[in-house]
Design a protein around this motif. Sequence first.
Motif, short mmCIF file in Angstrom:
data_model
loop_
_atom_site.label_atom_id
_atom_site.label_comp_id
_atom_site.label_asym_id
_atom_site.label_seq_id
_atom_site.Cartn_x
_atom_site.Cartn_y
_atom_site.Cartn_z
N THR A 1 2.77 0.66 -2.42
CA THR A 1 2.60 0.25 -3.81
C THR A 1 2.44 -1.27 -3.89
N LYS A 2 1.24 -1.71 -4.23
CA LYS A 2 0.93 -3.14 -4.30
C LYS A 2 0.85 -3.60 -5.74
N GLU A 3 0.97 -4.91 -5.93
CA GLU A 3 0.96 -5.50 -7.26
C GLU A 3 -0.30 -5.14 -8.04
N CYS A 4 -1.44 -5.04 -7.35
CA CYS A 4 -2.70 -4.76 -8.03
C CYS A 4 -2.78 -3.34 -8.58
N ASP A 5 -1.80 -2.49 -8.24
CA ASP A 5 -1.82 -1.11 -8.72
C ASP A 5 -1.50 -1.01 -10.21
N ALA B 1 1.86 -11.05 -11.03
CA ALA B 1 2.92 -10.12 -10.66
C ALA B 1 3.27 -10.24 -9.18
N ILE B 2 4.55 -9.99 -8.87
CA ILE B 2 4.98 -9.95 -7.49
C ILE B 2 6.13 -8.95 -7.34
N ASN B 3 6.06 -8.16 -6.27
CA ASN B 3 7.12 -7.19 -5.97
C ASN B 3 8.25 -7.83 -5.20
N GLY B 4 9.43 -7.25 -5.35
CA GLY B 4 10.56 -7.57 -4.49
C GLY B 4 11.25 -6.28 -4.12
N SER B 5 11.63 -6.13 -2.85
CA SER B 5 12.27 -4.89 -2.41
C SER B 5 12.85 -5.09 -1.04
N ALA B 6 13.86 -4.30 -0.71
CA ALA B 6 14.34 -4.26 0.66
C ALA B 6 13.24 -3.71 1.55
N CYS B 7 13.25 -4.08 2.81
CA CYS B 7 12.33 -3.49 3.77
C CYS B 7 12.76 -2.04 4.04
N GLY B 8 11.79 -1.17 4.24
CA GLY B 8 12.11 0.21 4.56
C GLY B 8 12.44 1.05 3.35
N ILE C 1 7.63 0.18 -1.84
CA ILE C 1 7.14 -0.98 -2.56
C ILE C 1 6.69 -2.05 -1.55
N SER C 2 5.43 -2.40 -1.61
CA SER C 2 4.90 -3.40 -0.69
C SER C 2 5.47 -4.78 -1.02
N ILE C 3 5.93 -5.49 0.00
CA ILE C 3 6.43 -6.85 -0.19
C ILE C 3 5.64 -7.85 0.66
#
Length: 292
Positions: free
Chosen positions: A106-110, A211-218, A256-258
């Motif tokens: 899931t990328k920001e451009c989605d 927009a920018i995503n933030g998430s743990a890896c995995g 969520i892609s970071i």
Amino acid sequence: MEILVIGGTRYFGIHMVNSLLSNGHHVTIATRGKTADDFGNTVERIIFDRSNAESMKLLGNRHYDVAIDKIAYCSNDIRYALEVLDCDKYIYMSSTAVYDKKTMDTKECDYNGAERALIWCDRNDFSYREVKQQAENALCQKYANRNWTAVRYPVVLGTDDYTGRLLFYVAHIVKFIPMYIDNPDHQMSFIRSDEAGNFLSFIVDRDLKGAINGSACGTITLREIIQYTEKKTGAKAIISSDGEPAPYNGECSHRISIEKTQNLGFVFSHINDWIYELIEYYIERLQQTDCC
């Protein structure tokens, strides 16, 4: 830098403010004044009512380098803030809920708010997803000339989590309470509360717009959470269609892609580095409660 934080006295907002202060920024927090905090005289305070247009004008009495809006939900919240704020940069706390369909990349451009119909709305007018989408629609369409960033997080977890969503699973297993789970094998992204706060602090002086995503890896599945809890407690989860509906029902498999975040130089931890310790924390807390 002069930083205005709208909200910031609960959950990962506390981590954010502490990080801002430790980085040498001058912080003013604007709240209703109903939640006590431990910041003491290290911050300035504005008491205001977010739902009152006249009260919102209190935020426009001075210039800020950055305004971080932790409590905007809808397009009207965005409008009321940006019509009065004098700031060089506006950071809006969005959500990965804006994505209509999350995927394993899931990328920001989605989600692009410039391509959607804008509706001026209040937070109770539509679902959580729809009002958060409308907030981004407003930023993209009516305030495209402003320097803004929309930060999208998945579910935030931590020992300071007041929502009790992860605790729900642990407690139901330990107490043998039936629960209904519709997606036990779906991969899900989460973010740790301290990192959620630290990332907001990190981007205040970064050249970043949009927009920018933030998430743990995995990612992790609910089945993995359940099996770990069962292993640690010896209890057996009771999963039944007649059980109490679980908090993450309705979620599809996603990650969520970071990549964009990593390119900025911020490193999120891997979910496996802390999720199991958090489960153990809840188990211990429940056991201590039962002993009292």
